[in-house]
Scaffold this motif. Structure first.
Motif, PDB file in Angstrom:
ATOM      1  N   TYR A   1      -8.306  -1.395   8.505  1.00 14.32           N
ATOM      2  CA  TYR A   1      -6.973  -1.537   7.911  1.00 14.32           C
ATOM      3  C   TYR A   1      -6.515  -0.271   7.183  1.00 14.32           C
ATOM      4  O   TYR A   1      -5.438   0.256   7.451  1.00 14.32           O
ATOM      5  CB  TYR A   1      -6.976  -2.728   6.943  1.00 14.32           C
ATOM      6  CG  TYR A   1      -5.627  -3.005   6.315  1.00 14.32           C
ATOM      7  CD1 TYR A   1      -4.620  -3.631   7.044  1.00 14.32           C
ATOM      8  CD2 TYR A   1      -5.368  -2.643   5.000  1.00 14.32           C
ATOM      9  CE1 TYR A   1      -3.385  -3.880   6.481  1.00 14.32           C
ATOM     10  CE2 TYR A   1      -4.133  -2.900   4.422  1.00 14.32           C
ATOM     11  CZ  TYR A   1      -3.144  -3.515   5.170  1.00 14.32           C
ATOM     12  OH  TYR A   1      -1.916  -3.757   4.611  1.00 14.32           O
ATOM     13  N   TYR A   2      -7.314   0.223   6.264  1.00 16.62           N
ATOM     14  CA  TYR A   2      -6.874   1.300   5.375  1.00 16.62           C
ATOM     15  C   TYR A   2      -6.709   2.676   6.024  1.00 16.62           C
ATOM     16  O   TYR A   2      -5.897   3.474   5.544  1.00 16.62           O
ATOM     17  CB  TYR A   2      -7.768   1.359   4.133  1.00 16.62           C
ATOM     18  CG  TYR A   2      -7.474   0.215   3.201  1.00 16.62           C
ATOM     19  CD1 TYR A   2      -6.380   0.259   2.348  1.00 16.62           C
ATOM     20  CD2 TYR A   2      -8.258  -0.930   3.200  1.00 16.62           C
ATOM     21  CE1 TYR A   2      -6.078  -0.801   1.506  1.00 16.62           C
ATOM     22  CE2 TYR A   2      -7.968  -1.998   2.359  1.00 16.62           C
ATOM     23  CZ  TYR A   2      -6.881  -1.928   1.518  1.00 16.62           C
ATOM     24  OH  TYR A   2      -6.574  -2.979   0.694  1.00 16.62           O
TER      25      TYR A   2
ATOM     26  N   VAL B   1     -10.822   3.320  -2.257  1.00 12.58           N
ATOM     27  CA  VAL B   1     -10.795   1.884  -1.981  1.00 12.58           C
ATOM     28  C   VAL B   1     -12.099   1.458  -1.316  1.00 12.58           C
ATOM     29  O   VAL B   1     -12.710   2.230  -0.584  1.00 12.58           O
ATOM     30  CB  VAL B   1      -9.589   1.504  -1.084  1.00 12.58           C
ATOM     31  CG1 VAL B   1      -9.732   2.052   0.328  1.00 12.58           C
ATOM     32  CG2 VAL B   1      -9.380  -0.008  -1.032  1.00 12.58           C
TER      33      VAL B   1
ATOM     34  N   PHE C   1      -6.576   6.772   4.544  1.00 13.75           N
ATOM     35  CA  PHE C   1      -7.904   6.637   3.938  1.00 13.75           C
ATOM     36  C   PHE C   1      -8.976   7.013   4.953  1.00 13.75           C
ATOM     37  O   PHE C   1      -8.884   6.641   6.123  1.00 13.75           O
ATOM     38  CB  PHE C   1      -8.143   5.202   3.451  1.00 13.75           C
ATOM     39  CG  PHE C   1      -7.389   4.855   2.202  1.00 13.75           C
ATOM     40  CD1 PHE C   1      -7.964   5.032   0.952  1.00 13.75           C
ATOM     41  CD2 PHE C   1      -6.105   4.347   2.271  1.00 13.75           C
ATOM     42  CE1 PHE C   1      -7.269   4.715  -0.204  1.00 13.75           C
ATOM     43  CE2 PHE C   1      -5.391   4.021   1.119  1.00 13.75           C
ATOM     44  CZ  PHE C   1      -5.980   4.206  -0.113  1.00 13.75           C
TER      45      PHE C   1
ATOM     46  N   VAL D   1       0.842  -1.201   0.000  1.00 12.78           N
ATOM     47  CA  VAL D   1       0.000   0.000   0.000  1.00 12.78           C
ATOM     48  C   VAL D   1       0.875   1.248   0.000  1.00 12.78           C
ATOM     49  O   VAL D   1       0.662   2.165  -0.805  1.00 12.78           O
ATOM     50  CB  VAL D   1      -0.984   0.006   1.186  1.00 12.78           C
ATOM     51  CG1 VAL D   1      -1.727   1.339   1.270  1.00 12.78           C
ATOM     52  CG2 VAL D   1      -1.976  -1.138   1.077  1.00 12.78           C
TER      53      VAL D   1
END
Length: 168
Positions: free
Chosen positions: A120-121, A114, A126, A97
């Motif tokens: 997670y992101y 996404v 994000f 990433v």
């Protein structure tokens, strides 16, 4: 991570990339999506994670039509990202990433979108709230964006249109 290298995908990686995605997701859908994105000619960045000379992970970014208050945003979709199950939890996905976002930034991409794990992101910047004002096939906490250029996703109203390869 020791012996981990992130590099651009080459033609010789294609079968390994398909296998990584089939194995990580337990189905062929993501590998088939990659093939459709390639044939549609919308792949912007495709990276492979090598560990000790073996491909163990993959990430792909493709063209994405994004408008923020009718202003066109140079944006891409992050999809899919996969790591072989036996290599998960070892930083491979994070390295993919980070390297992918940097490769997008270098190419002048202003934003990345996404549909992914809400736990997670966000560690990569994000945010679901940046996509809340966009009409798109997705919504909610899993639909997130990150600005690679400040202000790229800030708007009163916007829209997101995915490539045909996504089948949306």
């Amino acid at each position: 991570m020791k012996n981990l290298a992130i590099r651009p995908e080459s033609e010789r990686d294609r079968e390994a990339v398909s296998e990584i995605n089939r194995t990580a997701f337990g189905q062929p859908d993501e590998a088939e999506l990659i093939a459709r994105l390639r044939s549609e000619g919308v792949v912007v960045v495709s990276l492979v994670a090598d560990m000790d000379g073996r491909a163990v992970g993959h990430i792909l970014f493709s063209c994405l039509e994004v408008a923020a208050d009718e202003r066109k945003v140079k944006a891409v979709s992050l999809a899919p990202m996969a790591v072989l199950p036996e290599c998960q939890g070892r930083g491979v996905g994070s390295a993919l990433v980070r390297s992918g976002l940097e490769a997008c930034r270098v190419r002048g991409i202003e934003a990345v979108v996404v549909l992914g794990h809400a736990d997670y992101y966000p560690r990569f910047g994000f945010r679901a709230e940046w996509m809340a004002n966009f009409r798109a096939p997705f919504s909610g906490d899993a639909f997130m964006g990150v600005e690679l250029k400040e202000g790229a996703l800030r708007c009163g109203e916007g829209r997101v249109v995915y490539p045909k390869a996504f089948g949306l």
